[in-house]
Write a protein that holds these residues in place. Structure first.
Motif, PDB file in Angstrom:
ATOM      1  N   PRO A  67       6.335   7.175   3.243  1.00  0.00           N
ATOM      2  CA  PRO A  67       6.156   7.970   4.767  1.00  0.00           C
ATOM      3  C   PRO A  67       5.644   6.744   5.553  1.00  0.00           C
ATOM      4  O   PRO A  67       5.104   5.611   5.203  1.00  0.00           O
ATOM      5  N   CYS A  68       5.912   6.923   6.940  1.00  0.00           N
ATOM      6  CA  CYS A  68       5.602   5.932   7.965  1.00  0.00           C
ATOM      7  C   CYS A  68       4.111   5.673   8.146  1.00  0.00           C
ATOM      8  O   CYS A  68       3.907   4.650   8.547  1.00  0.00           O
ATOM      9  N   LYS A  69       3.210   6.659   7.723  1.00  0.00           N
ATOM     10  CA  LYS A  69       1.945   6.584   7.800  1.00  0.00           C
ATOM     11  C   LYS A  69       1.447   5.679   6.704  1.00  0.00           C
ATOM     12  O   LYS A  69       0.274   5.185   6.976  1.00  0.00           O
ATOM     13  N   ASP A  70       2.047   5.481   5.726  1.00  0.00           N
ATOM     14  CA  ASP A  70       1.679   4.764   4.588  1.00  0.00           C
ATOM     15  C   ASP A  70       2.106   2.958   4.593  1.00  0.00           C
ATOM     16  O   ASP A  70       1.728   2.461   3.656  1.00  0.00           O
ATOM     17  N   ILE A  71       2.893   2.781   5.610  1.00  0.00           N
ATOM     18  CA  ILE A  71       3.277   1.449   6.086  1.00  0.00           C
ATOM     19  C   ILE A  71       2.118   0.594   6.424  1.00  0.00           C
ATOM     20  O   ILE A  71       1.194   1.301   7.069  1.00  0.00           O
ATOM     21  N   ALA A  72       1.810  -0.651   6.119  1.00  0.00           N
ATOM     22  CA  ALA A  72       0.699  -1.546   6.361  1.00  0.00           C
ATOM     23  C   ALA A  72       0.520  -1.397   7.782  1.00  0.00           C
ATOM     24  O   ALA A  72       1.633  -1.758   8.436  1.00  0.00           O
ATOM     25  N   ARG A  76     -17.381   2.883  20.586  1.00  0.00           N
ATOM     26  CA  ARG A  76     -18.568   2.288  20.213  1.00  0.00           C
ATOM     27  C   ARG A  76     -18.405   1.347  18.951  1.00  0.00           C
ATOM     28  O   ARG A  76     -17.621   1.974  18.082  1.00  0.00           O
ATOM     29  N   ALA A  77     -18.991   0.258  18.937  1.00  0.00           N
ATOM     30  CA  ALA A  77     -18.707  -0.654  17.675  1.00  0.00           C
ATOM     31  C   ALA A  77     -19.330   0.056  16.411  1.00  0.00           C
ATOM     32  O   ALA A  77     -20.415   0.270  16.306  1.00  0.00           O
ATOM     33  N   GLY A  78     -18.226  -0.198  15.515  1.00  0.00           N
ATOM     34  CA  GLY A  78     -18.795   0.385  14.153  1.00  0.00           C
ATOM     35  C   GLY A  78     -18.288   1.844  13.850  1.00  0.00           C
ATOM     36  O   GLY A  78     -18.684   2.190  12.637  1.00  0.00           O
ATOM     37  N   MET A  79     -18.088   2.555  15.114  1.00  0.00           N
ATOM     38  CA  MET A  79     -17.906   3.923  14.728  1.00  0.00           C
ATOM     39  C   MET A  79     -16.373   4.328  14.528  1.00  0.00           C
ATOM     40  O   MET A  79     -15.453   3.549  15.118  1.00  0.00           O
ATOM     41  N   PRO A  80     -15.961   5.362  13.990  1.00  0.00           N
ATOM     42  CA  PRO A  80     -14.590   6.043  13.730  1.00  0.00           C
ATOM     43  C   PRO A  80     -13.873   6.049  15.117  1.00  0.00           C
ATOM     44  O   PRO A  80     -14.563   6.647  16.021  1.00  0.00           O
ATOM     45  N   VAL A  81     -12.606   5.409  15.346  1.00  0.00           N
ATOM     46  CA  VAL A  81     -11.903   5.782  16.529  1.00  0.00           C
ATOM     47  C   VAL A  81     -10.417   6.138  16.273  1.00  0.00           C
ATOM     48  O   VAL A  81      -9.954   5.488  15.421  1.00  0.00           O
ATOM     49  N   ASN A  82      -9.787   6.856  17.114  1.00  0.00           N
ATOM     50  CA  ASN A  82      -8.372   6.985  16.699  1.00  0.00           C
ATOM     51  C   ASN A  82      -7.645   6.159  17.669  1.00  0.00           C
ATOM     52  O   ASN A  82      -7.880   5.861  18.738  1.00  0.00           O
ATOM     53  N   ALA A  83      -6.283   5.628  17.122  1.00  0.00           N
ATOM     54  CA  ALA A  83      -5.165   4.847  17.807  1.00  0.00           C
ATOM     55  C   ALA A  83      -4.175   5.705  17.815  1.00  0.00           C
ATOM     56  O   ALA A  83      -3.679   6.129  16.522  1.00  0.00           O
ATOM     57  N   THR A  84      -3.343   5.655  18.753  1.00  0.00           N
ATOM     58  CA  THR A  84      -1.907   6.110  18.726  1.00  0.00           C
ATOM     59  C   THR A  84      -1.106   4.910  18.491  1.00  0.00           C
ATOM     60  O   THR A  84      -0.929   4.131  19.126  1.00  0.00           O
ATOM     61  N   CYS A  85      -0.271   5.026  17.157  1.00  0.00           N
ATOM     62  CA  CYS A  85       0.339   3.968  16.629  1.00  0.00           C
ATOM     63  C   CYS A  85       1.883   4.654  16.442  1.00  0.00           C
ATOM     64  O   CYS A  85       2.220   5.584  16.185  1.00  0.00           O
ATOM     65  N   SER A  86       3.010   3.489  16.287  1.00  0.00           N
ATOM     66  CA  SER A  86       4.248   3.728  16.001  1.00  0.00           C
ATOM     67  C   SER A  86       4.465   2.376  15.026  1.00  0.00           C
ATOM     68  O   SER A  86       3.993   1.401  15.247  1.00  0.00           O
ATOM     69  N   VAL A 120      11.448  -1.499  10.355  1.00  0.00           N
ATOM     70  CA  VAL A 120      10.940  -1.032   9.127  1.00  0.00           C
ATOM     71  C   VAL A 120      11.451   0.487   8.883  1.00  0.00           C
ATOM     72  O   VAL A 120      11.258   1.335   9.850  1.00  0.00           O
ATOM     73  N   THR A 121      11.894   0.655   7.420  1.00  0.00           N
ATOM     74  CA  THR A 121      12.625   1.762   7.182  1.00  0.00           C
ATOM     75  C   THR A 121      11.402   2.948   6.455  1.00  0.00           C
ATOM     76  O   THR A 121      11.003   2.461   5.347  1.00  0.00           O
ATOM     77  N   CYS A 122      11.362   4.081   6.875  1.00  0.00           N
ATOM     78  CA  CYS A 122      10.156   4.845   6.415  1.00  0.00           C
ATOM     79  C   CYS A 122      10.748   6.346   6.697  1.00  0.00           C
ATOM     80  O   CYS A 122      11.751   6.593   7.533  1.00  0.00           O
ATOM     81  N   THR A 123       9.966   7.099   6.165  1.00  0.00           N
ATOM     82  CA  THR A 123      10.128   8.536   6.119  1.00  0.00           C
ATOM     83  C   THR A 123       9.349   9.307   7.266  1.00  0.00           C
ATOM     84  O   THR A 123       8.071   8.899   7.269  1.00  0.00           O
ATOM     85  N   GLY A 124       9.636  10.410   7.864  1.00  0.00           N
ATOM     86  CA  GLY A 124       8.402  11.067   8.571  1.00  0.00           C
ATOM     87  C   GLY A 124       8.174  10.575   9.919  1.00  0.00           C
ATOM     88  O   GLY A 124       9.113   9.829  10.513  1.00  0.00           O
ATOM     89  N   ASP A 125       7.442  11.233  10.861  1.00  0.00           N
ATOM     90  CA  ASP A 125       7.107  10.811  12.164  1.00  0.00           C
ATOM     91  C   ASP A 125       6.847   9.480  12.190  1.00  0.00           C
ATOM     92  O   ASP A 125       5.990   8.678  11.468  1.00  0.00           O
TER      93      ASP A 125
END
Length: 242
Positions: free
Chosen positions: A36-41, A54-64, A69-74
């Motif tokens: 799956p694409c989300k499992d790619i390094a 905020r430093a050290g806190m969890p945060v979301n990033a939008t990635c592609s 790279v060949t993978c499955t899914g979004d």
């Protein structure tokens, strides 16, 4: 084996050959199980980061994922990571190589070029410089030193092996400080404090943790986050973009 036995075996061999061909065709027709694409390094990601986190806190990033790279899914997805620049991560999440000569006599920290580990997602740049001690080796083994310290420490064998000739001679003629010095040196070797006289590191794959290293001096302000590479000036103690 007579003609009759061969006649009986021929249908069996023919049947097995047909089964083998069918199985081979079925195996070759099986699609390759791409991950799956989300499992790619993360090193293959292109991300839009939130640099105001905020430093050290969890945060979301939008990635592609990279187009090559060949993978499955979004191929585009959200990833949660720790809010930290790559140079702020622990040393075990970096891969570094010395950029300056690294040999005996180098007492001060030297410049290292470092890269964030391929499986780590962090705020860019992923490549940076930092000042660190020079971990060259001359082939001395921590395990050998430990054995010599325990078995022949009273005769200074461990000190001689590490190149501390003066201390080794004194330890030899004092019979290991009547045992007290020998015991002390064994403890110093065990915790990684007593090292070769030339300042080199032990070559053992898993020696004990050495005494604290010089921390990274590189301090990259958030304004530089858009760069691909950051460099440091050891003398001035400053960093900048190349």
């Amino acid at each position: 084996m007579g003609m009759r036995e061969c006649t009986y075996l021929f249908p069996v061999v023919f049947f097995l050959a047909i089964v083998g061909v069918v199985l081979a065709d079925a195996y070759s027709a099986t699609p390759i199980p791409y991950p799956p694409c989300k499992d790619i390094a993360p090193i293959h990601y292109h991300c839009s980061f939130n640099f105001s986190c905020r430093a050290g806190m969890p945060v979301n990033a939008t990635c592609s994922v990279d187009n090559n790279v060949t993978c499955t899914g979004d191929r585009a997805f959200n990833v949660t990571h720790r809010c930290a620049y790559c140079y702020q991560l622990p040393a075990d999440q970096h891969v570094c190589e010395a950029e300056e000569p690294c040999s005996s006599g180098v007492a001060s920290p030297v410049l290292h070029r470092c890269f964030a580990a391929s499986d780590v997602l962090c705020l860019p740049p992923r490549s940076f410089q930092k000042l660190a001690t020079c971990d060259f080796t001359t082939g001395k083994s921590w395990r050998t030193t430990m054995i010599l310290s325990v078995v022949l420490g009273g005769f200074g064998a461990d000190r001689f092996y590490l190149g501390h000739m003066g201390w080794g001679t004194l330890k030899l003629f004092s019979f290991g400080g009547l045992g007290i010095w020998a015991l002390t040196d064994a403890l110093l070797v065990a915790i990684g404090y007593l090292r070769p006289a030339d300042g080199s590191a032990f070559y053992d794959p898993h020696p004990p943790a050495p005494r604290p290293r010089v921390p990274a001096v590189a301090s990259l302000p958030p304004a530089w986050h858009t760069s691909d590479t950051a460099t440091c000036n050891r003398d001035a103690g400053t960093c900048g973009v190349t």
